[in-house]
Design a protein around this motif. Structure first.
Motif: not given
Length: 581
Positions: A179, A223, A536, A540
């Motif tokens: 990321k 993501w 993720v 999330e």
């Protein structure tokens, strides 16, 4: 009147100029190809062709010039034109040397000043905490795209290919590392793709880590979609895996092993999702065939491809807008790369090697025709120690030994030394294989001595090196390939629909099918990919779920506090009673 008289008296020169303008692009590639097979020291024909060819540097890369993946091809977003990578692998700076932006930029300018018709570089080692803006921006000015790494050789960015457990080979720290890389590089439009692994599964023993590579790619893609919806990043960066072109034991040839690898990394784990994808592809194919039969699309190659790209682009957008993000949960990569060290003789051809065996490039081209994503030679080039090795050995009495001295030298640069490559595979990659292959990265500017194209190394991270005959051979073959492609596009016409439809109509396989083949053919048994949880989804969660969790937590805490207070009051009351008694 003077203007009219001038035009009237100049008709013949204008006609002759028009004639030569049309005929030169047609006959020039024939002259170039013929000159490539002339077995003599006289290279006048090659010199003639090279003299006519003028170097045209690529235009600068702007915000709308990002490269997108649509089914089995790469496209330049601003022009809707197919994009082919003609790249070179950049060397790693010494580990102890800090990043020197000017040193990286100087290599770009060196290639530009040498009038090299390239458009991309592959970088192997980068630090997501470092600011590379100066390098990326200068590369964009020169029209050069960059493939960046999303893993590292050590530290938090490592995929442990010897570990089967997801907790060991795919960790939360690796996901965070990927990321941070994407956040650093994604805003530059000339960052073409990110590499999630290089030669991780290169043996039967290391294939146990395949589910980890797949999970890493899956999580990064998921993501990025979340981040794009939030407006945090501008786009979803295409992901690449680079495989070593080698077999899996005696059971699977290199071509079959590559097919198994790309199939596994793109396979769909859920049967329902796979059935939906298959049905959608069939409907799209039928629609395209119907439109074609009704002559709603033009018939010339260039306009037909433009129409088809527009139509398939609409379909791709419909797929991307689908609310069901599970449709590509198992698809870990967007481009499949192969590191190939074949074509080790000046007398190899696309279909046949110098020793009479089937050509490696032909085997790969045929074996991966049904891949569902674009293919790429992420490293290309035979080692100097192997190139033409047998041809120089008189004891082998090779039929080609006497012809070695007749291989034409390059028009520019020094004379070719023993083991330096002629790069005669380039025209085939950019033409015969272009239906499913998106280009290559020549290996390499510097680095391992067996593959260097520039001398007086190793690279110190600062100063440029000296181009060798190996480099000039690569450059000359690029020039020839570009001329052949230009003439082919101006004179040929595709009269069938199947050829251009075959470029996109491929559905990724079902994971259970690929896993069964790996088990039966190679005795490789992998962990169930569906059992690898996503980092993720742990981060999330929708806001509504967080709200429910918060309310439940407050209720539990409130009840516990009330209970504690009541118990404490009961204890105090009991003590007071005992004191009174």
């Amino acid at each position: 009147m003077r203007s009219s008289t001038y035009i009237t008296t100049s008709k013949r020169p204008i006609k002759m100029l028009t004639f030569f303008t049309k005929i030169i692009p047609t006959i020039l590639p024939i002259l170039v190809l013929f000159s490539n097979h002339v077995k003599c020291k006289d290279t006048n024909l090659t010199s003639f062709a090279t003299t006519i060819a003028t170097y045209s540097p690529p235009s600068a890369i702007g915000p709308k010039d990002t490269i997108t993946v649509q089914n089995k091809q790469l496209y330049k977003q601003s022009t809707n034109a197919k994009f082919y990578l003609k790249g070179i692998a950049f060397p790693d700076p010494p580990p102890s040397t800090p990043y020197n932006a000017q040193g990286w930029i100087d290599m770009l300018h060196q290639l530009h000043n040498l009038q090299t018709p390239y458009n991309a570089v592959r970088i192997y080692r980068m630090d997501p905490k470092t600011d590379y803006s100066e390098f990326f921006n200068e590369a964009a000015k020169l029209g050069v795209y960059v493939m960046v790494p999303l893993t590292s050789a050590q530290g938090k960015g490592v995929i442990n290919r010897d570990a089967a457990s997801p907790k060991k080979c795919y960790t939360r720290s690796l996901f965070r590392y990927g990321k941070s890389c994407i956040r650093n590089y994604i805003h530059y439009p000339n960052v073409i793709a990110g590499l999630i692994g290089n030669e991780v599964m290169n043996s039967v023993q290391t294939w146990i880590s395949a589910p980890c590579v797949k999970a890493y790619g899956r999580d990064l893609k998921t993501w990025m979609r979340y981040e794009v919806k939030k407006g945090a990043i501008p786009r979803v960066l295409p992901l690449v895996y680079a495989a070593q072109n080698t077999g899996l034991g005696a059971a699977a040839s290199p071509a079959r092993a590559m097919k198994l690898t790309v199939d596994y990394l793109t396979c769909i784990p859920n049967v329902y999702t796979w059935e939906r994808a298959t049905l959608r592809r069939q409907q799209q194919e039928q629609e395209l065939k119907t439109v074609s039969k009704n002559h709603e699309n033009p018939t010339t190659t260039s306009t037909k491809q433009t129409w088809f790209h527009h139509k398939s682009g609409e379909m791709q957008k419909d797929n991307d807008d689908d609310d069901d993000d599970d449709d590509d949960d198992g698809t870990a990569i967007d481009i499949f790369g192969i590191n190939v060290e074949s074509w080790c003789s000046s007398f190899d051809t696309y279909k046949t090697n110098a020793d009479g065996t089937t050509g490696t490039y032909y085997q790969l081209h045929q074996g991966l025709q049904n891949a569902s994503i674009p293919l790429l030679f992420s490293e290309m080039g035979c080692g100097h120690d192997l190139y033409n090795h047998d041809l120089y050995d008189k004891e082998h009495l090779n039929d080609h030994y006497s012809e070695i001295k007749n291989i034409p030298e390059n028009t520019d640069g020094p004379k070719r030394k023993k083991g330096e490559r002629t790069w005669s595979q380039i025209p085939f990659v950019l033409n015969e294989m272009s239906d499913s292959w998106a280009g290559f990265f020549a290996y390499a500017y510097a680095g391992s001595p067996e593959f260097v194209m520039f001398d007086n190394g190793p690279w110190d991270g600062v100063h440029t090196l000296t181009p060798t005959a190996d480099f000039y051979s690569w450059k000359e073959q690029l020039d020839k390939a570009m001329m052949v492609a230009a003439a082919s596009n101006s004179t040929s016409e595709d009269t069938t629909n199947d050829a251009w439809m075959r470029e996109v109509m491929t559905t990724p396989p079902l994971c259970s099918t690929v896993e069964l083949e790996l088990k039966e053919v190679c005795d490789i048994e992998l962990q169930d990919f569906n059992q690898i949880s996503s980092f993720v989804r742990q981060q999330e969660e929708p806001a509504s779920e967080y709200l429910i969790l918060l309310i439940v937590s407050l209720i539990v805490v409130g009840w516990a506090s009330w209970k504690i207070v009541n118990v404490r009051q009961m204890q105090l009351s009991r003590k007071e009673y005992e004191m009174i008694v």
